[in-house]
Write an enzyme that holds these catalytic residues in place. Structure first.
Site, PDB file in Angstrom:
ATOM      1  CB  CYS A 106      98.122  64.191  87.177  1.00 17.00           C
ATOM      2  SG  CYS A 106      98.189  65.322  88.867  1.00 17.00           S
ATOM      3  CG  HIS A 107     101.302  68.207  87.729  1.00 21.97           C
ATOM      4  ND1 HIS A 107     100.677  67.680  88.839  1.00 21.97           N
ATOM      5  CD2 HIS A 107     101.479  69.499  87.979  1.00 21.97           C
ATOM      6  CE1 HIS A 107     100.247  68.964  89.731  1.00 21.97           C
ATOM      7  NE2 HIS A 107     100.432  69.780  89.008  1.00 21.97           N
TER       8      HIS A 107
END
Length: 174
Positions: A106-107
Site C-alpha cells: 500500500c503506502h
C-alpha cells in the site's frame, strides 16, 4: 514450518493499516518465523487506523539489521511518519544492500522512496502513490504482488494472500 529460525522485523506506528500489519505477522508466525515489532519507542502501544493496538518490542534505533532476515513495512498513514526517522532509512538501506527480503504494501512505498532504493525496480503499491513510485525511478505495475529480487510489493488488503505467499517463498529461499 517453512520459516523456523528466520527472524523478521516489522515496522509500526500510529495509523498503520491494521490488516497490512497483522496479517503478515500472523502468517509468518504460523510458518515458524520470529517476528518483532519496531516503533518510534520500545514497549509503546500504537493504534492502527481501525483501532487495533500493537506493542513495539524495540525502538527503531535499537534494531540491528544483522539480527534479522527480512523486514516488513505496513501501509496506511503510518509510512508517512515512519519514513521521517533516519534510523529507519538506514535500516531499509542496509537490508537492501544485503539483499534481505523487504516487504512493502500500500503506502509503504513511501518509506522505500525516502530510502532511495527504488531506482529501476519493478514494484506495485496503492495506485494513490503510483506517481511517487515512478518519480523515485521505479517501474510501477497494477498487479496484486510484484517481486523484484528481494523486494516484494503489494497494493492493498485484498492482495494480502498473494503478497504473503510470495514473501514467504522469497524468505524461505534466503
Amino acid at each position: 514450518m517453512r520459516l523456523e529460525g528466520k527472524k523478521v522485523i516489522s515496522l509500526v506506528h500510529h495509523e498503520c493499516e491494521d490488516l497490512e500489519l497483522w496479517y503478515p505477522i500472523l502468517r509468518l508466525r504460523e510458518e515458524g518465523a520470529i517476528v518483532h515489532l519496531a516503533g518510534e519507542v520500545a514497549n509503546e502501544t500504537y493504534i492502527g487506523k481501525y483501532g487495533v493496538p500493537a506493542e513495539s518490542d524495540l525502538a527503531y534505533g535499537d534494531v540491528n539489521p544483522e539480527d534479522y532476515d527480512a523486514i516488513l513495512v505496513p501501509g496506511g498513514w503510518a509510512p508517512d511518519k515512519i519514513r521521517r526517522f533516519p534510523e529507519v532509512i538506514s535500516l531499509i538501506q542496509e537490508m537492501d544492500a544485503n539483499e534481505k527480503p523487504i516487504g512493502q504494501i500500500c503506502h509503504a512505498g513511501w518509506v522505500l522512496i525516502s530510502a532511495k532504493i527504488l531506482q529501476g525496480k519493478n514494484v506495485t503499491s496503492t495506485p494513490g502513490i503510483k506517481d511517487d513510485m515512478e518519480n523515485a525511478g521505479a517501474n510501477w505495475y497494477d498487479e496484486p504482488v510484484i517481486t523484484d529480487g528481494h523486494l516484494i510489493s503489494s497494493r492493498r488488503p485484498p492482495d494480502l494472500p498473494d503478497y504473503l505467499r510470495e514473501f514467504i517463498n522469497v524468505l524461505e529461499g534466503k
